[in-house]
Design an enzyme around this catalytic site. Structure first.
Site, PDB file in Angstrom:
ATOM      1  N   GLU A  93       1.244 -14.093  27.964  1.00  0.00           N
ATOM      2  CA  GLU A  93       0.149 -13.256  28.452  1.00  0.00           C
ATOM      3  C   GLU A  93      -0.540 -12.521  27.310  1.00  0.00           C
ATOM      4  O   GLU A  93      -0.688 -11.309  27.343  1.00  0.00           O
ATOM      5  CB  GLU A  93       0.670 -12.267  29.490  1.00  0.00           C
ATOM      6  CG  GLU A  93       1.175 -12.934  30.759  1.00  0.00           C
ATOM      7  CD  GLU A  93       1.563 -11.932  31.829  1.00  0.00           C
ATOM      8  OE1 GLU A  93       1.636 -10.736  31.504  1.00  0.00           O
ATOM      9  OE2 GLU A  93       1.795 -12.356  32.962  1.00  0.00           O
ATOM     10  N   CYS A  94      -0.921 -13.235  26.275  1.00  0.00           N
ATOM     11  CA  CYS A  94      -1.675 -12.609  25.195  1.00  0.00           C
ATOM     12  C   CYS A  94      -3.015 -12.093  25.733  1.00  0.00           C
ATOM     13  O   CYS A  94      -3.488 -12.519  26.774  1.00  0.00           O
ATOM     14  CB  CYS A  94      -1.928 -13.606  24.075  1.00  0.00           C
ATOM     15  SG  CYS A  94      -0.432 -14.227  23.268  1.00  0.00           S
ATOM     16  N   ALA A  95      -3.607 -11.166  25.003  1.00  0.00           N
ATOM     17  CA  ALA A  95      -4.906 -10.613  25.382  1.00  0.00           C
ATOM     18  C   ALA A  95      -5.945 -11.002  24.346  1.00  0.00           C
ATOM     19  O   ALA A  95      -5.687 -10.966  23.139  1.00  0.00           O
ATOM     20  CB  ALA A  95      -4.827  -9.095  25.490  1.00  0.00           C
ATOM     21  N   ARG A 110      -0.543  -6.829  27.963  1.00  0.00           N
ATOM     22  CA  ARG A 110      -0.433  -8.278  27.891  1.00  0.00           C
ATOM     23  C   ARG A 110       0.284  -8.766  26.633  1.00  0.00           C
ATOM     24  O   ARG A 110       0.631  -9.942  26.542  1.00  0.00           O
ATOM     25  CB  ARG A 110      -1.826  -8.919  27.963  1.00  0.00           C
ATOM     26  CG  ARG A 110      -2.545  -8.686  29.270  1.00  0.00           C
ATOM     27  CD  ARG A 110      -3.875  -9.419  29.309  1.00  0.00           C
ATOM     28  NE  ARG A 110      -3.722 -10.856  29.212  1.00  0.00           N
ATOM     29  CZ  ARG A 110      -3.558 -11.668  30.257  1.00  0.00           C
ATOM     30  NH1 ARG A 110      -3.517 -11.168  31.484  1.00  0.00           N
ATOM     31  NH2 ARG A 110      -3.436 -12.971  30.083  1.00  0.00           N
TER      32      ARG A 110
END
Length: 317
Positions: free
Chosen positions: A85-87, A112
């Site tokens: 869940e990188c941003a 995230r």
């Protein structure tokens, strides 16, 4: 009679206890049962839970030594969900401090990813990046933001996917050069055919410095941009080759690009700053809210958005 009527309207098990015991005895039995259940739970956690945890840890390894995703969570065990869940965040504005807006956006998206943070800014001539391990507020202060001046910015908060954890080279945005032009790519998601693409590019003379998906994406975009002589076409060709779920933002010295996988698995939305001051793209709408941008729409699956001084244009890959 009044007490008797209350007893008969109670649940059956309470009535049975009451007919043989007085009220004080009923209370004692209830307390005794409660403490007995508590003792059983404590015994289970002390004696059975560790055995099951060890069994689950062993059962997550196949006969070939490959790790299998867990179906439950014990101490030290990975959860049964994707951990990617990188941003990503991007801004184009000729009037605002784009680095500061990006910093605010990343703070809103900090949930995230907490491994690393980075911002890259294009000033019309080149692209400058600042990134490091840690939270957004640990990586960026006033002096760091003051050094990032320009009209286009992309930012990233990393949640480790592929390429290792705790490695500075895995922090994003990832910088790459297309001949004399620098680009910076921020990427959320996982690409499933990077080994094949990497081998193909290496056979064509492309050099790699890390083993991250982001560098593979940067290099394949760069290679086909040289072939087509246009960055948008390079991105389009790269998207046709890449398999996986992703949302990416890319900064060149003069433009902001945002694109999403053809299945639209990873989130990416488009917003507009008030008074036509510019455009914003973000993994979630909370990134738009914190900078005062109005939600316009989601980036469509397989869509490439380019924003520069001539306005906004789109292309369906």
């Amino acid at each position: 009679m009044k007490g008797r009527a209350l007893v008969k309207t109670s649940p059956p098990f309470v009535y049975l206890l009451t007919v043989s015991l007085d009220h004080s005895s009923v209370g004692f039995v209830c307390v005794y049962v409660l403490f007995s259940l508590t003792a059983c739970v404590r015994w289970y956690h002390a004696n059975i839970w560790p055995i099951l945890a060890k069994h689950r840890a062993c059962s997550n390894i196949s006969d070939k030594g490959e790790y299998r995703v867990a179906t439950s969570i014990f101490p030290g065990e990975k959860p049964d969900r994707l951990e990617e869940e990188c941003a990503v965040f991007g801004v184009y504005s000729t009037t605002d401090d784009v680095a500061r807006l990006t910093c605010f956006g990343l703070q809103a998206l900090q949930h995230r990813g907490q491994e690393s943070a980075g911002i890259a800014v294009g000033d019309g001539d080149t692209v400058t990046v600042t990134k490091d391990l840690g939270l957004v507020t640990q990586v960026f202060n006033e002096s760091a933001l003051a050094a990032l001046r320009g009209e286009v910015a992309v930012g990233h908060c990393r949640y480790s996917t592929s390429g290792g954890m705790g490695n500075w080279t895995s922090a994003q945005p990832h910088m790459s050069a297309i001949d004399e032009v620098l680009i910076a790519l921020a990427h959320n998601g996982t690409l499933v055919n990077t080994n094949r693409i990497r081998a193909d590019l290496i056979s064509k003379g492309v050099e790699f410095r890390s083993n991250t998906d982001s560098e593979v994406a940067c290099q394949v975009i760069g290679y086909y941009t040289r072939e087509t002589h246009h960055l948008t076409e390079g991105i389009k060709t790269a998207m046709e080759m890449i398999d996986g779920a992703y949302a990416m933002v890319l900064a060149s010295p003069t433009a902001l690009y945002a694109f999403r996988d053809p299945h639209g698995i990873r989130p990416l939305c488009l917003g507009k700053l008030p008074d036509d001051r510019g455009w914003v793209v973000s993994s979630e709408t909370c990134g738009l809210d914190i900078v005062g941008a109005e939600f316009v729409r989601d980036v469509r699956p397989g869509e490439i958005i380019r924003i520069n001084d001539t306005g906004i244009s789109t292309l369906q890959a």
